[in-house]
Design a protein around this motif. Structure first.
Motif, mmCIF file in Angstrom:
data_model
loop_
_atom_site.group_PDB
_atom_site.id
_atom_site.type_symbol
_atom_site.label_atom_id
_atom_site.label_comp_id
_atom_site.label_asym_id
_atom_site.label_seq_id
_atom_site.Cartn_x
_atom_site.Cartn_y
_atom_site.Cartn_z
ATOM 1 N N THR A 125 3.706 46.023 16.922
ATOM 2 C CA THR A 125 3.479 45.916 15.485
ATOM 3 C C THR A 125 1.975 45.870 15.257
ATOM 4 O O THR A 125 1.237 45.275 16.048
ATOM 5 N N PRO A 126 1.510 46.485 14.207
ATOM 6 C CA PRO A 126 0.069 46.441 13.947
ATOM 7 C C PRO A 126 -0.364 45.008 13.651
ATOM 8 O O PRO A 126 0.402 44.201 13.125
ATOM 9 N N LEU A 127 -1.590 44.714 14.031
ATOM 10 C CA LEU A 127 -2.124 43.379 13.762
ATOM 11 C C LEU A 127 -2.246 43.175 12.261
ATOM 12 O O LEU A 127 -2.611 44.106 11.529
ATOM 13 N N PRO A 128 -1.942 41.964 11.806
ATOM 14 C CA PRO A 128 -2.062 41.716 10.365
ATOM 15 C C PRO A 128 -3.527 41.828 9.936
ATOM 16 O O PRO A 128 -4.437 41.521 10.697
ATOM 17 N N GLU A 129 -3.706 42.258 8.724
ATOM 18 C CA GLU A 129 -5.062 42.395 8.207
ATOM 19 C C GLU A 129 -5.676 41.013 8.034
ATOM 20 O O GLU A 129 -5.015 40.068 7.590
ATOM 21 N N ALA A 130 -6.915 40.884 8.421
ATOM 22 C CA ALA A 130 -7.600 39.593 8.322
ATOM 23 C C ALA A 130 -7.752 39.203 6.853
ATOM 24 O O ALA A 130 -8.050 40.045 6.008
ATOM 25 N N PRO A 131 -7.532 37.910 6.553
ATOM 26 C CA PRO A 131 -7.713 37.478 5.165
ATOM 27 C C PRO A 131 -9.192 37.575 4.784
ATOM 28 O O PRO A 131 -10.060 37.533 5.644
ATOM 29 N N PRO A 132 -9.462 37.699 3.516
ATOM 30 C CA PRO A 132 -10.864 37.784 3.106
ATOM 31 C C PRO A 132 -11.613 36.509 3.470
ATOM 32 O O PRO A 132 -11.032 35.417 3.517
ATOM 33 N N ALA A 133 -12.879 36.658 3.748
ATOM 34 C CA ALA A 133 -13.698 35.504 4.139
ATOM 35 C C ALA A 133 -13.773 34.510 2.984
ATOM 36 O O ALA A 133 -13.875 34.878 1.822
ATOM 37 N N LYS A 134 -13.711 33.235 3.339
ATOM 38 C CA LYS A 134 -13.802 32.182 2.331
ATOM 39 C C LYS A 134 -15.256 31.754 2.180
ATOM 40 O O LYS A 134 -16.041 31.863 3.111
ATOM 41 N N ASP A 135 -15.584 31.256 1.013
ATOM 42 C CA ASP A 135 -16.914 30.691 0.881
ATOM 43 C C ASP A 135 -16.873 29.268 1.441
ATOM 44 O O ASP A 135 -15.811 28.740 1.781
ATOM 45 N N ILE A 136 -17.989 28.642 1.577
ATOM 46 C CA ILE A 136 -18.084 27.335 2.246
ATOM 47 C C ILE A 136 -17.290 26.255 1.514
ATOM 48 O O ILE A 136 -16.716 25.374 2.137
ATOM 49 N N VAL A 137 -17.214 26.347 0.196
ATOM 50 C CA VAL A 137 -16.465 25.342 -0.570
ATOM 51 C C VAL A 137 -14.980 25.443 -0.251
ATOM 52 O O VAL A 137 -14.313 24.439 -0.003
ATOM 53 N N GLU A 138 -14.439 26.675 -0.214
ATOM 54 C CA GLU A 138 -13.026 26.864 0.106
ATOM 55 C C GLU A 138 -12.729 26.469 1.550
ATOM 56 O O GLU A 138 -11.662 25.952 1.849
ATOM 57 N N LEU A 139 -13.690 26.736 2.435
ATOM 58 C CA LEU A 139 -13.493 26.424 3.841
ATOM 59 C C LEU A 139 -13.306 24.923 4.074
ATOM 60 O O LEU A 139 -12.445 24.506 4.836
ATOM 61 N N PHE A 140 -14.099 24.100 3.378
ATOM 62 C CA PHE A 140 -14.041 22.658 3.583
ATOM 63 C C PHE A 140 -13.168 21.941 2.552
ATOM 64 O O PHE A 140 -13.075 20.719 2.559
ATOM 65 N N ALA A 141 -12.481 22.674 1.682
ATOM 66 C CA ALA A 141 -11.638 22.064 0.654
ATOM 67 C C ALA A 141 -10.571 21.132 1.237
ATOM 68 O O ALA A 141 -10.327 20.065 0.674
ATOM 69 N N PRO A 142 -9.918 21.462 2.359
ATOM 70 C CA PRO A 142 -8.916 20.538 2.895
ATOM 71 C C PRO A 142 -9.489 19.184 3.311
ATOM 72 O O PRO A 142 -8.761 18.207 3.436
ATOM 73 N N LEU A 143 -10.796 19.107 3.499
ATOM 74 C CA LEU A 143 -11.417 17.845 3.921
ATOM 75 C C LEU A 143 -11.842 16.979 2.747
ATOM 76 O O LEU A 143 -12.267 15.839 2.944
ATOM 77 N N ARG A 144 -11.697 17.524 1.521
ATOM 78 C CA ARG A 144 -12.072 16.763 0.337
ATOM 79 C C ARG A 144 -11.259 15.475 0.255
ATOM 80 O O ARG A 144 -10.073 15.461 0.517
ATOM 81 N N GLY A 145 -11.911 14.412 -0.103
ATOM 82 C CA GLY A 145 -11.209 13.151 -0.281
ATOM 83 C C GLY A 145 -11.091 12.331 0.997
ATOM 84 O O GLY A 145 -10.559 11.228 0.983
ATOM 85 N N LEU A 146 -11.564 12.847 2.121
ATOM 86 C CA LEU A 146 -11.470 12.093 3.372
ATOM 87 C C LEU A 146 -12.677 11.194 3.611
ATOM 88 O O LEU A 146 -12.727 10.467 4.574
#
Length: 78
Positions: free
Chosen positions: A41-62
């Motif tokens: 199966t062809p490799l899935p297309e890579a998701p678009p690059a996130k900016d730094i805010v989106e990258l660290f969003a899961p760490l918000r509030g820690l």
């Protein structure tokens, strides 16, 4: 379509299978091998690059502290 086999070990394997009597010709050997292998199966297309805010969003509030501690270094006698 013409297929050319250039590796002697591949030709030897095909001849070995033919001599076993389980296959009628080289095309049958190749067909069975292809049917036994899983389809690729062809490799899935890579998701678009996130900016730094989106990258660290899961760490918000820690309440993480990303500041660096200054290096104390080691004493140097001059």
């Amino acid at each position: 379509m013409t297929i050319q086999i250039t590796k002697p070990e591949v030709e030897a394997l095909i001849n070995e299978r033919l001599q076993s009597g389980a296959f009628k010709d080289a095309e049958d050997v190749i067909l069975q091998a292809l049917q036994a292998s899983p389809p690729t199966t062809p490799l899935p297309e890579a998701p678009p690059a996130k900016d730094i805010v989106e990258l660290f969003a899961p760490l918000r509030g820690l309440n993480l502290d990303f500041s660096r501690n200054p290096s104390t270094g080691r004493p140097v006698d001059l």
